[in-house]
Design a protein around this motif. Structure first.
Motif, PDB file in Angstrom:
ATOM      1  N   ALA A  67       0.829  -1.268  -0.391  1.00  0.00           N
ATOM      2  CA  ALA A  67       0.006  -0.141   0.270  1.00  0.00           C
ATOM      3  C   ALA A  67       0.708   1.114   0.181  1.00  0.00           C
ATOM      4  CB  ALA A  67      -1.079   0.048   1.531  1.00  0.00           C
ATOM      5  N   LEU A  68       2.126   1.389   0.743  1.00  0.00           N
ATOM      6  CA  LEU A  68       2.328   2.285   0.964  1.00  0.00           C
ATOM      7  C   LEU A  68       3.781   2.676  -0.541  1.00  0.00           C
ATOM      8  CD1 LEU A  68       3.838   1.837   4.728  1.00  0.00           C
ATOM      9  CD2 LEU A  68       2.129   3.319   3.989  1.00  0.00           C
ATOM     10  N   GLY A  69       3.779   1.711  -1.027  1.00  0.00           N
ATOM     11  CA  GLY A  69       4.520   1.504  -1.956  1.00  0.00           C
ATOM     12  C   GLY A  69       3.980   1.943  -3.437  1.00  0.00           C
ATOM     13  N   GLY A  70       2.911   1.744  -3.466  1.00  0.00           N
ATOM     14  CA  GLY A  70       1.506   2.193  -4.251  1.00  0.00           C
ATOM     15  C   GLY A  70       1.382   3.418  -3.952  1.00  0.00           C
ATOM     16  N   LEU A  71       0.939   3.849  -2.922  1.00  0.00           N
ATOM     17  CA  LEU A  71       0.387   4.937  -2.504  1.00  0.00           C
ATOM     18  C   LEU A  71       1.602   5.870  -3.186  1.00  0.00           C
ATOM     19  CD1 LEU A  71      -1.178   4.992   0.831  1.00  0.00           C
ATOM     20  CD2 LEU A  71      -2.375   5.657  -1.408  1.00  0.00           C
ATOM     21  N   LEU A  72       2.955   6.247  -2.339  1.00  0.00           N
ATOM     22  CA  LEU A  72       4.112   6.753  -2.647  1.00  0.00           C
ATOM     23  C   LEU A  72       4.897   7.381  -4.803  1.00  0.00           C
ATOM     24  CD1 LEU A  72       7.103   5.942  -0.452  1.00  0.00           C
ATOM     25  CD2 LEU A  72       5.861   8.043  -0.656  1.00  0.00           C
ATOM     26  N   SER A  73       4.253   5.936  -5.513  1.00  0.00           N
ATOM     27  CA  SER A  73       3.945   5.775  -6.507  1.00  0.00           C
ATOM     28  C   SER A  73       3.363   7.043  -7.040  1.00  0.00           C
ATOM     29  CB  SER A  73       4.769   4.897  -6.969  1.00  0.00           C
ATOM     30  OG  SER A  73       3.257   4.197  -7.451  1.00  0.00           O
TER      31      SER A  73
ATOM     32  N   LYS B 159      16.018 -15.774   5.052  1.00  0.00           N
ATOM     33  CA  LYS B 159      15.287 -16.593   6.008  1.00  0.00           C
ATOM     34  C   LYS B 159      14.441 -16.650   7.484  1.00  0.00           C
ATOM     35  CE  LYS B 159      20.203 -18.176   6.677  1.00  0.00           C
ATOM     36  NZ  LYS B 159      21.390 -17.784   7.408  1.00  0.00           N
ATOM     37  N   GLY B 160      13.834 -15.435   6.917  1.00  0.00           N
ATOM     38  CA  GLY B 160      12.045 -14.501   6.966  1.00  0.00           C
ATOM     39  C   GLY B 160      12.527 -13.126   7.668  1.00  0.00           C
ATOM     40  N   SER B 161      13.271 -12.534   7.002  1.00  0.00           N
ATOM     41  CA  SER B 161      13.684 -11.149   7.349  1.00  0.00           C
ATOM     42  C   SER B 161      12.499  -9.790   6.497  1.00  0.00           C
ATOM     43  CB  SER B 161      14.913 -10.098   6.006  1.00  0.00           C
ATOM     44  OG  SER B 161      15.115  -8.855   6.114  1.00  0.00           O
ATOM     45  N   THR B 162      11.556  -9.697   7.180  1.00  0.00           N
ATOM     46  CA  THR B 162      10.791  -8.743   7.047  1.00  0.00           C
ATOM     47  C   THR B 162      11.461  -7.373   6.385  1.00  0.00           C
ATOM     48  OG1 THR B 162      10.738  -7.170   9.415  1.00  0.00           O
ATOM     49  CG2 THR B 162       9.237  -9.372   9.385  1.00  0.00           C
ATOM     50  N   GLU B 163      12.256  -7.039   6.739  1.00  0.00           N
ATOM     51  CA  GLU B 163      12.970  -6.135   5.877  1.00  0.00           C
ATOM     52  C   GLU B 163      13.123  -6.020   4.605  1.00  0.00           C
ATOM     53  OE1 GLU B 163      17.056  -2.718   6.627  1.00  0.00           O
ATOM     54  OE2 GLU B 163      17.489  -5.246   6.148  1.00  0.00           O
ATOM     55  N   ALA B 164      13.477  -7.409   4.176  1.00  0.00           N
ATOM     56  CA  ALA B 164      13.382  -7.880   2.867  1.00  0.00           C
ATOM     57  C   ALA B 164      11.513  -7.571   2.038  1.00  0.00           C
ATOM     58  CB  ALA B 164      14.134  -9.421   3.031  1.00  0.00           C
ATOM     59  N   ILE B 165      11.028  -8.697   2.611  1.00  0.00           N
ATOM     60  CA  ILE B 165       9.683  -8.067   1.928  1.00  0.00           C
ATOM     61  C   ILE B 165       9.192  -7.359   1.733  1.00  0.00           C
ATOM     62  CG2 ILE B 165       7.214  -8.666   2.349  1.00  0.00           C
ATOM     63  CD1 ILE B 165       8.487 -11.217   4.547  1.00  0.00           C
ATOM     64  N   VAL B 166       9.518  -5.949   2.503  1.00  0.00           N
ATOM     65  CA  VAL B 166       9.165  -4.494   2.723  1.00  0.00           C
ATOM     66  C   VAL B 166       9.759  -4.173   1.273  1.00  0.00           C
ATOM     67  CG1 VAL B 166       9.848  -1.967   3.482  1.00  0.00           C
ATOM     68  CG2 VAL B 166       8.521  -3.933   4.837  1.00  0.00           C
ATOM     69  N   ALA B 167      11.221  -4.545   1.292  1.00  0.00           N
ATOM     70  CA  ALA B 167      11.740  -3.869   0.204  1.00  0.00           C
ATOM     71  C   ALA B 167      11.374  -4.543  -1.478  1.00  0.00           C
ATOM     72  CB  ALA B 167      13.088  -4.742  -0.100  1.00  0.00           C
ATOM     73  N   ALA B 168      10.435  -5.668  -1.390  1.00  0.00           N
ATOM     74  CA  ALA B 168      10.125  -6.650  -2.416  1.00  0.00           C
ATOM     75  C   ALA B 168       8.907  -5.701  -3.136  1.00  0.00           C
ATOM     76  CB  ALA B 168      10.190  -7.915  -2.232  1.00  0.00           C
ATOM     77  N   GLU B 169       7.833  -6.068  -2.090  1.00  0.00           N
ATOM     78  CA  GLU B 169       6.795  -5.552  -1.956  1.00  0.00           C
ATOM     79  C   GLU B 169       6.178  -3.841  -2.237  1.00  0.00           C
ATOM     80  OE1 GLU B 169       3.910  -7.603  -2.012  1.00  0.00           O
ATOM     81  OE2 GLU B 169       5.285  -8.840  -2.750  1.00  0.00           O
ATOM     82  N   SER B 170       7.276  -2.511  -1.719  1.00  0.00           N
ATOM     83  CA  SER B 170       6.804  -1.915  -2.055  1.00  0.00           C
ATOM     84  C   SER B 170       7.625  -1.315  -3.452  1.00  0.00           C
ATOM     85  CB  SER B 170       7.858  -1.241  -1.076  1.00  0.00           C
ATOM     86  OG  SER B 170       9.529  -1.272  -1.278  1.00  0.00           O
ATOM     87  N   ALA B 171       8.580  -1.905  -3.734  1.00  0.00           N
ATOM     88  CA  ALA B 171       9.233  -1.860  -4.700  1.00  0.00           C
ATOM     89  C   ALA B 171       8.071  -2.101  -6.652  1.00  0.00           C
ATOM     90  CB  ALA B 171      10.552  -2.506  -5.299  1.00  0.00           C
ATOM     91  N   ASN B 172       7.513  -3.510  -5.640  1.00  0.00           N
ATOM     92  CA  ASN B 172       6.563  -3.752  -6.819  1.00  0.00           C
ATOM     93  C   ASN B 172       5.442  -3.000  -7.004  1.00  0.00           C
ATOM     94  OD1 ASN B 172       4.814  -5.070  -5.206  1.00  0.00           O
ATOM     95  ND2 ASN B 172       5.730  -6.940  -5.223  1.00  0.00           N
ATOM     96  N   ASN B 173       5.202  -2.926  -5.937  1.00  0.00           N
ATOM     97  CA  ASN B 173       4.247  -2.205  -6.324  1.00  0.00           C
ATOM     98  C   ASN B 173       3.909  -0.832  -6.860  1.00  0.00           C
ATOM     99  OD1 ASN B 173       1.286  -3.679  -4.906  1.00  0.00           O
ATOM    100  ND2 ASN B 173       3.238  -4.467  -3.800  1.00  0.00           N
ATOM    101  N   ALA B 174       5.365  -0.080  -6.358  1.00  0.00           N
ATOM    102  CA  ALA B 174       5.145   1.310  -6.965  1.00  0.00           C
ATOM    103  C   ALA B 174       5.675   1.406  -8.394  1.00  0.00           C
ATOM    104  CB  ALA B 174       6.788   1.557  -6.195  1.00  0.00           C
ATOM    105  N   CYS B 175       5.601   0.083  -9.393  1.00  0.00           N
ATOM    106  CA  CYS B 175       6.882   0.254 -10.275  1.00  0.00           C
ATOM    107  C   CYS B 175       5.654   0.067 -11.080  1.00  0.00           C
ATOM    108  CB  CYS B 175       6.976  -1.185 -10.865  1.00  0.00           C
ATOM    109  SG  CYS B 175       7.416  -1.929 -11.844  1.00  0.00           S
TER     110      CYS B 175
END
Length: 504
Positions: A118-124, A296-312
């Motif tokens: 949601a935040l990645g999409g909103l920013l874009s 191995k379960g990094s929430t930071e990695a999830i944030v990076a991937a999901e905010s980027a693919n939605n902002a795209c």
């Protein structure tokens, strides 16, 4: 003053019950499609395109765009729950999202992914709203050399993604590039088709995607009784999802950086959200204080991937509307819808159709709360699948996979190809190669192949000099080489520290 007038007209056009109803319908359909392996946003928008013929231009565009954006939300759900990305752009999310699921923290992973989306999409969309005319100028600087380098770097940076061997990951990506060159060459020759007509258009991405991520995972699941070990307590409460929302909000710099990467990649025609997600994942891992947790379960990695693919999506829509160049497969279908409505996408569209353009952007912004709600409810409902016996789950998912693959071209050839790639993906996982890198290579092969041929045709015998004579190409090369050297240096230091800490 003129901008405020256009903004007011767009808000008035988008903020109606009629438009809201189609936003909700498109969002619901998009999340369902995204959560179904093999049914991509391009397929969904193409199937629903005839429904827009009786709608006005803005309503039809809002409906199709809502489906397009919501598919990425839905794809994250199955990526996290079942390690089977509903769409290619969610493949990076599966690396850490499913690892958290195996630890019984699926609700937390879902909350982080939904909030980041949601935040990645909103920013874009806000960037698109206030800079659609000026941002489009950036894309005009990209020629065949720049697009070739960006596509090639999408495979090369995968060596820094995950915790496996960089050499095996790069080998997987390069093998994917090789597979992706099968088919009719842009110059007209048939390449490695073995006279098979179904290979004339190349290796289709859907059978590769479903085989590598779904069938291979089902083969792995067949050896377990449930998705999650029975001794792990799975937290499937809505409270865990809401807690994940808060965790994502505590990573503002990762959100901002990844969203900007996603928006930037979206501005490159045909680059796509998959490249955005993996590029952002790689950058976040290199800049993280805890890079060893990635994979191995990094929430930071999830944030990076999901905010980027939605902002795209914001960048892809900008390029599509302002330049008339499809930023992705799905936006190509949306451009087709505009053409059928008698509209001509291009530089004059913002001037001639400001209400349509700004109404679409405002509708995309207003749709985000609905997407968050539907995604949270869908994720909570699907969490029950984690305790379903694999004797039930594996056959059901296999049937859906076969259906999704067969629906591509109504051909059993694609089904057999999917099963073949599934077996290949299973052995790649067993021997620590990267199915995600192979899929990425297949997806980017057509771009690299076509743009390299265009470069040769435009610049003649000295085509290779064009990569160094064009400023943007040279900048990309410098950044790419610097990133690879930095990654190699980091790997060397990590191996040295591990050797020092090993018992003698």
């Amino acid at each position: 003053m003129e901008f405020l007038t256009h903004l007011s007209d767009g808000f008035e056009a988008a903020f109606t019950l009629h438009a809201a109803a189609f936003v909700l319908l498109g969002t619901l359909l998009g999340i369902i499609v995204g959560a179904t392996p093999g049914l991509s946003s391009g397929m969904a928008v193409a199937v629903l395109l005839p429904l827009t013929f009786t709608m006005d231009s803005l309503t039809g565009l809002i409906f199709l765009t809502s489906v397009y954006v919501a598919v990425t939300y839905g794809g994250a759900i199955t990526a996290i729950m079942l390690n089977t990305p509903g769409a290619p752009e969610n493949a990076a999310t599966a690396l850490d999202g499913h690892a958290l699921t195996r630890l019984g923290q699926s609700g937390r992973a879902l909350g982080v992914a939904i909030a980041a989306s949601a935040l990645g999409g909103l920013l874009s969309y806000f960037l698109m709203l206030f800079g659609i005319a000026s941002i489009a100028q950036v894309a005009l600087t990209f020629g065949p050399t720049e697009i070739f380098l960006i596509a090639l770097s999408g495979v090369m940076v995968l060596g820094a993604v995950g915790t496996g061997s960089p050499a095996k990951i790069l080998a997987s990506g390069m093998f994917g590039l090789l597979i992706g060159t099968i088919g009719i060459v842009p110059t007209g020759e048939w390449r490695a088709t073995f006279s098979e007509p179904f290979l004339a258009d190349g290796v289709q991405i859907v059978p590769v995607l479903i085989g590598m991520f779904v069938v291979a995972e089902l083969l792995m699941l067949a050896g377990r009784s449930t998705v999650v070990d029975s001794d792990i307590d799975v937290n499937r409460s809505m409270g865990a999802i809401f807690a994940g929302f808060g965790e994502a909000l505590r990573m503002p710099w990762t959100l901002l950086r990844s969203s900007m990467i996603g928006m930037g990649v979206g501005l490159i025609p045909a680059a796509g959200a998959t490249l955005a997600a993996f590029s952002s994942y790689s950058v976040a891992r290199r800049m993280s204080r805890q890079p060893e947790t990635y994979g191995k379960g990094s929430t930071e990695a999830i944030v990076a991937a999901e905010s980027a693919n939605n902002a795209c999506s914001g960048g892809a829509l900008t390029v599509s509307l302002v330049l008339g160049v499809p930023g992705s497969v799905t936006t190509a279908v949306i451009l087709g819808a505009l053409t059928m409505q008698g509209l001509q996408p291009g530089p004059m569209m913002v001037v001639q159709q400001p209400t349509l353009v700004y109404g679409l952007i405002i509708a995309a912004i207003l749709s985000q709360p609905a997407m968050v709600l539907f995604a949270a409810l869908a994720g909570h409902a699907m969490s029950r699948a984690l305790t379903v016996s694999t004797r039930v789950l594996v056959p059901v998912l296999l049937i859906l996979s076969i259906y999704g693959t067969f629906a591509l071209r109504n051909a059993m050839f694609d089904v057999w190809m999917m099963l073949g790639f599934g077996v290949l993906g299973y052995f790649m996982k067993r021997y620590d190669y990267s199915p995600a890198a192979l899929v990425m290579g297949v997806m980017l092969a057509s771009i690299t192949d076509a743009e390299l041929i265009r470069t040769m045709q435009i610049f003649g015998h000295d085509w290779y000099l064009a990569f160094f004579q064009r400023p943007v190409s040279l900048a990309i090369i410098v950044i790419l080489v610097g990133s690879l050297l930095r990654a190699a240096y980091g790997n060397r230091r990590r191996r040295a520290s591990e050797a020092e800490g090993a018992p003698s």
